[in-house]
Scaffold this motif. Structure first.
Motif, PDB file in Angstrom:
ATOM      1  N   ASN A 134       0.834  -1.198   0.000  1.00 17.17           N
ATOM      2  CA  ASN A 134       0.000   0.000   0.000  1.00 17.17           C
ATOM      3  C   ASN A 134       0.873   1.253   0.000  1.00 17.17           C
ATOM      4  O   ASN A 134       1.667   1.437   0.919  1.00 17.17           O
ATOM      5  CB  ASN A 134      -0.904   0.029   1.229  1.00 17.17           C
ATOM      6  CG  ASN A 134      -1.869  -1.137   1.228  1.00 17.17           C
ATOM      7  OD1 ASN A 134      -1.945  -1.888   0.266  1.00 17.17           O
ATOM      8  ND2 ASN A 134      -2.592  -1.298   2.301  1.00 17.17           N
ATOM      9  N   PRO A 136       0.724   5.624  -0.886  1.00 14.36           N
ATOM     10  CA  PRO A 136      -0.178   6.727  -1.222  1.00 14.36           C
ATOM     11  C   PRO A 136       0.122   7.309  -2.603  1.00 14.36           C
ATOM     12  O   PRO A 136       1.256   7.237  -3.074  1.00 14.36           O
ATOM     13  CB  PRO A 136       0.112   7.762  -0.125  1.00 14.36           C
ATOM     14  CG  PRO A 136       1.482   7.455   0.348  1.00 14.36           C
ATOM     15  CD  PRO A 136       1.738   5.999   0.106  1.00 14.36           C
ATOM     16  N   ARG A 165      -8.487   2.688  -2.456  1.00 13.31           N
ATOM     17  CA  ARG A 165      -8.980   3.597  -1.426  1.00 13.31           C
ATOM     18  C   ARG A 165      -8.926   5.023  -1.963  1.00 13.31           C
ATOM     19  O   ARG A 165      -7.879   5.684  -1.890  1.00 13.31           O
ATOM     20  CB  ARG A 165      -8.100   3.492  -0.177  1.00 13.31           C
ATOM     21  CG  ARG A 165      -8.114   2.126   0.457  1.00 13.31           C
ATOM     22  CD  ARG A 165      -9.288   2.013   1.381  1.00 13.31           C
ATOM     23  NE  ARG A 165      -9.201   0.821   2.211  1.00 13.31           N
ATOM     24  CZ  ARG A 165     -10.144   0.467   3.061  1.00 13.31           C
ATOM     25  NH1 ARG A 165     -11.218   1.188   3.201  1.00 13.31           N
ATOM     26  NH2 ARG A 165     -10.021  -0.626   3.776  1.00 13.31           N
ATOM     27  N   LYS A 172      -6.224  12.394  -2.795  1.00  9.65           N
ATOM     28  CA  LYS A 172      -5.210  11.404  -2.429  1.00  9.65           C
ATOM     29  C   LYS A 172      -5.854  10.030  -2.269  1.00  9.65           C
ATOM     30  O   LYS A 172      -6.981   9.919  -1.804  1.00  9.65           O
ATOM     31  CB  LYS A 172      -4.527  11.809  -1.126  1.00  9.65           C
ATOM     32  CG  LYS A 172      -3.656  13.049  -1.308  1.00  9.65           C
ATOM     33  CD  LYS A 172      -2.666  13.214  -0.191  1.00  9.65           C
ATOM     34  CE  LYS A 172      -1.746  14.382  -0.511  1.00  9.65           C
ATOM     35  NZ  LYS A 172      -0.715  14.570   0.490  1.00  9.65           N
ATOM     36  N   THR A 174      -4.849   5.460  -1.970  1.00  4.31           N
ATOM     37  CA  THR A 174      -3.836   4.472  -1.600  1.00  4.31           C
ATOM     38  C   THR A 174      -3.858   3.319  -2.592  1.00  4.31           C
ATOM     39  O   THR A 174      -4.914   2.741  -2.855  1.00  4.31           O
ATOM     40  CB  THR A 174      -4.097   3.937  -0.172  1.00  4.31           C
ATOM     41  OG1 THR A 174      -4.193   5.055   0.709  1.00  4.31           O
ATOM     42  CG2 THR A 174      -2.974   3.030   0.299  1.00  4.31           C
ATOM     43  N   TRP A 175      -2.688   3.023  -3.098  1.00  7.65           N
ATOM     44  CA  TRP A 175      -2.529   1.899  -4.031  1.00  7.65           C
ATOM     45  C   TRP A 175      -2.587   0.597  -3.253  1.00  7.65           C
ATOM     46  O   TRP A 175      -2.057   0.494  -2.135  1.00  7.65           O
ATOM     47  CB  TRP A 175      -1.181   2.029  -4.740  1.00  7.65           C
ATOM     48  CG  TRP A 175      -0.782   0.811  -5.529  1.00  7.65           C
ATOM     49  CD1 TRP A 175       0.160  -0.117  -5.191  1.00  7.65           C
ATOM     50  CD2 TRP A 175      -1.296   0.402  -6.797  1.00  7.65           C
ATOM     51  NE1 TRP A 175       0.259  -1.080  -6.162  1.00  7.65           N
ATOM     52  CE2 TRP A 175      -0.628  -0.782  -7.159  1.00  7.65           C
ATOM     53  CE3 TRP A 175      -2.267   0.926  -7.656  1.00  7.65           C
ATOM     54  CZ2 TRP A 175      -0.890  -1.453  -8.350  1.00  7.65           C
ATOM     55  CZ3 TRP A 175      -2.531   0.244  -8.848  1.00  7.65           C
ATOM     56  CH2 TRP A 175      -1.847  -0.922  -9.182  1.00  7.65           C
ATOM     57  N   ASP A 176      -3.217  -0.390  -3.831  1.00 11.47           N
ATOM     58  CA  ASP A 176      -3.327  -1.693  -3.183  1.00 11.47           C
ATOM     59  C   ASP A 176      -3.064  -2.760  -4.245  1.00 11.47           C
ATOM     60  O   ASP A 176      -3.684  -2.729  -5.317  1.00 11.47           O
ATOM     61  CB  ASP A 176      -4.749  -1.831  -2.602  1.00 11.47           C
ATOM     62  CG  ASP A 176      -4.892  -3.055  -1.713  1.00 11.47           C
ATOM     63  OD1 ASP A 176      -4.171  -4.034  -1.931  1.00 11.47           O
ATOM     64  OD2 ASP A 176      -5.722  -3.012  -0.792  1.00 11.47           O
TER      65      ASP A 176
ATOM     66  N   TRP B  86     -10.042   3.983   8.505  1.00 17.87           N
ATOM     67  CA  TRP B  86      -8.972   4.334   7.576  1.00 17.87           C
ATOM     68  C   TRP B  86      -8.870   5.833   7.462  1.00 17.87           C
ATOM     69  O   TRP B  86      -9.836   6.512   7.134  1.00 17.87           O
ATOM     70  CB  TRP B  86      -9.279   3.719   6.209  1.00 17.87           C
ATOM     71  CG  TRP B  86      -8.312   4.109   5.140  1.00 17.87           C
ATOM     72  CD1 TRP B  86      -7.031   3.738   5.029  1.00 17.87           C
ATOM     73  CD2 TRP B  86      -8.583   4.965   4.022  1.00 17.87           C
ATOM     74  NE1 TRP B  86      -6.470   4.282   3.919  1.00 17.87           N
ATOM     75  CE2 TRP B  86      -7.398   5.055   3.279  1.00 17.87           C
ATOM     76  CE3 TRP B  86      -9.704   5.662   3.572  1.00 17.87           C
ATOM     77  CZ2 TRP B  86      -7.290   5.798   2.123  1.00 17.87           C
ATOM     78  CZ3 TRP B  86      -9.591   6.410   2.414  1.00 17.87           C
ATOM     79  CH2 TRP B  86      -8.405   6.468   1.702  1.00 17.87           C
ATOM     80  N   GLY B  88      -7.212   8.064   5.305  1.00 13.98           N
ATOM     81  CA  GLY B  88      -6.492   8.057   4.027  1.00 13.98           C
ATOM     82  C   GLY B  88      -5.317   8.999   4.021  1.00 13.98           C
ATOM     83  O   GLY B  88      -4.189   8.630   3.726  1.00 13.98           O
TER      84      GLY B  88
END
Lengths: 199, 277
Positions: A134, A136, A165, A172, A174-176, B86, B88
């Motif tokens: 994960n 950002p 996300r 912004k 989040t890469w998953d 979460w 972010g």
């Protein structure tokens, strides 16, 4: 900190694979592209119909089922069958996506915002494709600005359904790693659909 | 979706990579124990894989009738309380050429309490099933799978909800600062004036809904009758292709005199005269 994947699995390869399909679709006659676009749009809101179409094209089942292909004029059917590999590629990509994504894609097709969405997805995939954890990222404001209010909500819905996300209120995300395959399928779908839509 | 996110979290907690999350609550009943699934063996892209497709039949539908019926084995119930918050990006600050200046906190939370139970099959029943014969008359769905070259799988374990459950998630953005932005989404947040935007979703999932499952590949043995259940590594084909030996006996192979070819085909092959074309 990047995945040591075979070169054939980097983002460039995905881009090449998708570009090849787009190129092939671009060479189809305009009326066929138009027919494909509308057939897929009509079936997008019905997961079963989409699966049936794939099975039919995939398993040479059109001649003994009461399908729309078996009822077509021979010349039209031949053109459909000639474009079969590209349609199957698109259908396979679409079947990776969820019902909700199909709804959102159908809306996007009607509103003609596929190119903007494709560019946004590409901007997420390209820098993050090789990362296995994960991390950002920040979405490009210019790409977001190209989508109108509803379009933005729909696009974020498509991304969230891939497991990313992100929220429309927040540039912004989040890469998953889990999002990588569905996001690649979304990229493939948007690309080929965009090419069909240009008809 | 909320359901998919919950089932994925459950699979992570179950710890086994063999478990797969169910994605859609409407088709969850199609992933019960002994249900058959199909999957394309070859796909045109190497960047994504096709999902398991339920075929609306169970393993029993393709086997010859037998007095022994496999008994489901139930594990103890267990409860998973999942409360994920979460954040972010604690602070969101964006400054770009589009006069964007956003500052705030984005929070997303997901909360649920799941009571689940696993329904599986005993090793004895599994062994017994592998000795059973496949129906002489192949059902039409099997023929279609064979034509397409799909692989078939059987669900060997299903994780079910023992109670009706409410899934819930919410996302909020607490925003401060100015929003001189052309994007209506951000502008809308300011227009609302409160500086806080909350979205909540709830979903009620009925008792018995399958949240996750394990599958094993179904492989038809060479005689075309008995079946064999193996692991789900996808390396075998459900419908084996004809072997060269079978081709030799079932098809008349005519080959032009070529030492290498003759050598390759001569063993176990009935030699036939070369006919003029």
């Amino acid at each position: 900190g990047r995945i040591q994947e075979p070169i054939s699995r980097d983002f460039k390869s995905l881009q090449n694979e998708v570009s090849r399909e787009m190129q092939a679709v671009a060479e189809l006659p305009r009326d066929i592209r138009d027919a494909l676009f509308h057939t897929i749009l009509a079936k997008l809101r019905d997961q079963g119909a989409l699966q049936d179409l794939t099975d039919m094209l995939d398993g040479n089942l059109w001649d003994h089922t009461g399908s729309f292909l078996s009822e077509m004029r021979e010349d039209s059917r031949n053109v459909w069958l000639e474009s079969r590999p590209y349609v199957i590629y698109l259908l396979e990509a679409l079947l990776v996506l969820s019902d909700i994504q199909h709804e959102l894609l159908a809306w996007s097709m009607e509103k003609r915002i596929l190119p903007q969405q494709r560019e946004l997805v590409e901007s997420i995939l390209e820098p993050n494709f090789r990362y296995p954890w994960n991390i950002p990222f920040t979405l490009d404001p210019k790409l977001l600005a190209s989508l109108q209010e509803e379009g933005l909500a729909v696009t974020f819905g498509l991304l969230q359904e891939c497991g990313l996300r992100v929220a429309p209120d927040n540039p912004k995300g989040t890469w998953d790693l889990e999002a990588k395959k569905p996001l690649s399928a979304l990229y493939g779908s948007l690309s080929v659909l965009q090419q069909l839509a240009e008809a | 979706s909320l359901f998919e996110r919950t089932s994925k979290n459950l699979v992570k907690e179950l710890g086994g990579k063999d478990f797969r999350p169910v994605q859609n609550p409407l088709s969850a009943h199609k992933f019960c124990q002994l249900k058959l699934l199909r999957k394309k063996r070859r796909t045109l892209s190497q960047f994504w894989e096709q999902p398991d497709v339920p075929v609306d039949h169970t393993l029993m539908d393709i086997l010859e009738p037998s007095p022994s019926v496999p008994e489901p084995v139930l594990t103890e119930k267990f409860v998973l309380i999942d409360k994920t918050v979460w954040k972010g990006a604690a602070e969101v600050d964006v400054t770009a050429g589009l006069e964007v200046s956003v500052s705030g906190k984005a929070t997303q939370s997901c909360e649920c309490s799941l009571e689940v139970q696993s329904v599986t099959i005993s090793p004895w029943d599994l062994e017994d099933l592998q000795k059973r014969k496949v129906l002489d008359q192949e059902p039409s769905f099997l023929k279609e799978c064979r034509t397409r070259g799909d692989n078939l799988y059987v669900v060997t374990e299903a994780v079910k909800l023992t109670n009706g459950t409410v899934l819930q998630d919410s996302s909020s953005v607490a925003a401060t600062g100015t929003f001189s932005v052309p994007w209506s989404f951000y502008a809308k947040s300011t227009a609302e004036g409160s500086g806080l935007k909350v979205r909540e979703r709830t979903m009620t999932v009925p008792q018995g809904t399958v949240m996750a499952y394990k599958k094993k590949q179904l492989v038809f043995r060479e005689d075309g009758r008995a079946i064999l259940l193996i692991s789900d590594d996808d390396k075998q084909k459900t419908f084996p292709e004809m072997k060269m030996q079978e081709l030799r006996t079932s098809v008349e192979i005519l080959f032009i005199s070529d030492d290498n070819k003759q050598k390759a085909f001569s063993e176990g092959t009935k030699r036939r005269p070369i006919l003029p074309i």
